[in-house]
Motif scaffolding. Sequence first.
Motif, PDB file in Angstrom:
ATOM      1  N   THR A 278      29.510  92.931  14.414  1.00 54.67           N
ATOM      2  CA  THR A 278      30.295  91.745  14.721  1.00 54.67           C
ATOM      3  C   THR A 278      30.219  91.401  16.202  1.00 54.67           C
TER       4      THR A 278
ATOM      5  N   LYS B 286      33.372  92.772  10.331  1.00 55.07           N
ATOM      6  CA  LYS B 286      32.453  92.546   9.221  1.00 55.07           C
ATOM      7  C   LYS B 286      31.683  93.795   8.825  1.00 55.07           C
TER       8      LYS B 286
ATOM      9  N   THR C 174      31.312  98.582   5.734  1.00 53.54           N
ATOM     10  CA  THR C 174      31.790  97.208   5.695  1.00 53.54           C
ATOM     11  C   THR C 174      33.312  97.204   5.766  1.00 53.54           C
TER      12      THR C 174
END
Length: 712
Positions: free
Chosen positions: A590, A556, A533
Amino acid sequence: MSFVLRSIFIVCLSLSFSIFAQTKPKQNPKTPVEKTKESEAIPVEETTKVPENAGKVEEKVEATPTPAEEDHLKDLDSKNGIVVTGSRGERRLKDSTVATEVISKKRIEQTGARNLGEVLETQLGISVLPNALGGSQVQMLGLDSKYVLFLVDGQRIAGRLNNTVDLTRFKVQNIERIEIVKGSSSALYGADAIGGVINIITRQAEKPEHYQFRATYGNGRQIQFGTQGEKNMIADVGFRNPFVAANFTGGFNQSAGYDLDPSTKATTGNAFQDSNVGSNMTFNPDGKFQVKTGVFYLSRFQQGVISQTSGGVFDRTNATNDFLGLGALEYSYGKKNMISFRGNYARWENKFSLNQRGSDELDSKELTNDQSSQGTIQLDHELTDRHMMTVGFESYANELESDRLTQRFAYRTRRAVFLQDEWTAYRNGIIWRIIPGIRHDVDSQFGGQTTPKIATRLDLTSQIILRASYGVGFRPPTFQELYLRFENPGVGYVVEGNPQLRPEKSRTVNADIEYNPFKSLSLSMSVFRNVITDLIQYNFGTNSREFATFQLTNIKEAYTRGAEFGMRTKFLKYNQFELGYNYTETRDLTSDRPLEGRPVHQATANYFLLLPQGWEFALRTKWVGRRPFFSQTTDFAGASTSLIENRNDPFFNNNRAVYGKEFPLINVRFEKKFFDGRMSLFLGVDNVLDKYELIYNPIRPRFYYGGLQAQF
C-alpha cells in the motif's frame, strides 16, 4: 499472484536403518527402534516396510560401530528423536514431512540461557527483540510475534501484551526441547499460525530418580547494571516407575535490570523478580492407556523508570501472574493408532502502574486479565499401510478484561474440525509422500474460515531430501486491536482500536532441500513467500494541537519472502560447527515500503566442543543487518516512543526511513564437569563485543556470569 506447487516428498531410508543397527540385533525385528518412551507409539514395522532393493543400505550400516565411531555430540541434535508439531502426532524427526527445527535439552543447557528468549536469540531465521513493556519478543520469516502461535505441550497459552508473547515467561528448567515449524500451520492449528509455530515440550521423568540443581550469578559494568547483580536458582526432581512418571521444577530469578544511558533517569531493561513452579505427571507411562497432567505457574514483578521529552519522570511497575493447567487422556491401539482427549485452562493477569514523580496528575493503573480454555478430541488411525489419517474437533474460548478496552470485557469462542491424510504415494527405491490437510474454524465474531494446506516430501536418495508446502492461514483481530483506547498525555498521542477490522489472511509457500553427503556433514536450503491481505497496521490519523492520533486499519496487502542456507559439520569427534545465512525481503504494497524493523540480512555461526574429560565450550554468534523504522507504522511495542515524538520531523513526513545499525552478537560459555558428570562449574559472557543501540537495539550490554550445577 497465484501459486501452483508441484510437490515432492520422501522418507530417509538409510538413516532409519542406521538407528536399527544401533538399537536391535538383526535377527529380532520386534526390538523397539529407540529406547525412549516416545518410540512406543511408532512400531518397528513402520520403518521396515521398504522395497527389497533398499535392504542393501541396511547391510552397509548394520555393522557394530567401534568406539571411535561413537557420536559424542549426538545430544546436541535430535535427528533420531520424536517430534509432534509438524503433524500434530508423534513422528521421527528424520521422517517428518514438514520441516521441523528442534532445539534439544543439551543444546539449551549449552546456551547458558535462563529463558526461551535467550535460547532463540542465535537461532537461524529468528529475531529476538526487546519489548518496551518488559521482556522480549520474536520475529520469524519477517513476521511479528502476533503471527507466531506459541504452544506448551501442543496446547495454546494465554497472555499477549500489545500483541506479543513475552519469551522471558518460559524458564529453561521446564523445557525438554523446543520444536519450531516455520510457515503457515493454520490447517492443523487454526488462527495465529500464519508465520509458524513454536512448541515448548516440557520435561518428563525418564529415570527411576533424578535430582538437579543449578545456581547462577552474573553482572556487568556497575554504571549500567548496578551492584545488585543477577541471581538465578533452579531445581528439578523426578521419578519414574511402571505406574507413574512425575517431574517437578522450581526456580527463583532476580535482577536489577540495566541502563544503556546512565545520563538520564530512565532505565532500559526492567529490574525484575520472579518465582516459578511446575509439574508433569503421566500415569501408566508404559501402557496403552495414559493419563497426563501438567501445571505451571509464574509470579513476576518488574519495575523501571520512564523519562519523557516533556520532562516527566515516571516509575513503571508490572505485576504478573501466569498459570497454565494441562490434561490429556490417550489410548493407543493397533500398531500406530491413538485416540486422545486434551484440554487446558490458561490465565494471565498483569497489573500495570505508572506513577509520576512529584505529581499524581498523570498517574495510571491498568489491569489486564486474559483467560482461555481449549478442548480437543483427536483420532490418529492407519487406514492402510499407505494412509495415516488424523481427524479432530477443537473448541476454544477466550475472555479478556482490560482497562484499556472501550468495553472492559470481551469474549469470543471458536470451534473447528480438522482433517489430514499422510499418504505414501510412491514407494519403490525412492519414497514420495503427500499430506493434504484442511481445517474449518467458526469464530463467534468473524464467522467461518477455511484453511487448507498441502505438503509433500521426496527422498530421492538417502542423502537428498526435498520438501514443499502451500498453505492458507488467518488471524482474527485481537480484542486490543478491536477495542483499544490508550492515551499517553506525557508524550502527546492517542492509540485507538477499530471495531470494523477484518481478519488478516495469508498464503504461504515453503520449499527446502537437505543434502547429507556424509554422516558428519549436513547442508540445507529453503525458500519462502508469505502474502498477507488485509494486513492490520497502525496508521497516523490526525495531529491536533494536543494529541496525535494513531488508529488500526486494514491495509491492502504486504508480503515477506526470502531464503535460508544452513551447514552443520562434525569433525575430530568432539567438535561441531554450524553456519547459516538468512535473507528476508518485506514490502507493504500500500505504501510501497519495507515493513518496519525487519533486517534484510542475518547470519549465524555456532561452535561446540565437548571433550570426554568433561570440558565443554560453546560459541554462539549472530550478525543482524540494519533495519528500517517509520514513525507512522510503529506498533508501539518497540523500545522507544522517539519515533512517535518525531512525527513532525520532515525526515519522516517524506516517508523516508531511519535505520538501526547492523550489529554482531557473540556469546561464549565454558563448563567443566566433575564426579562422572554429576557436578559442573561454568562461566560465560553474553554480548562479548558490547554492541547495542539505545533506540533501535536496546539489548543487554556485556554481561558476565558463572555458577554451578549438580545432578544425581
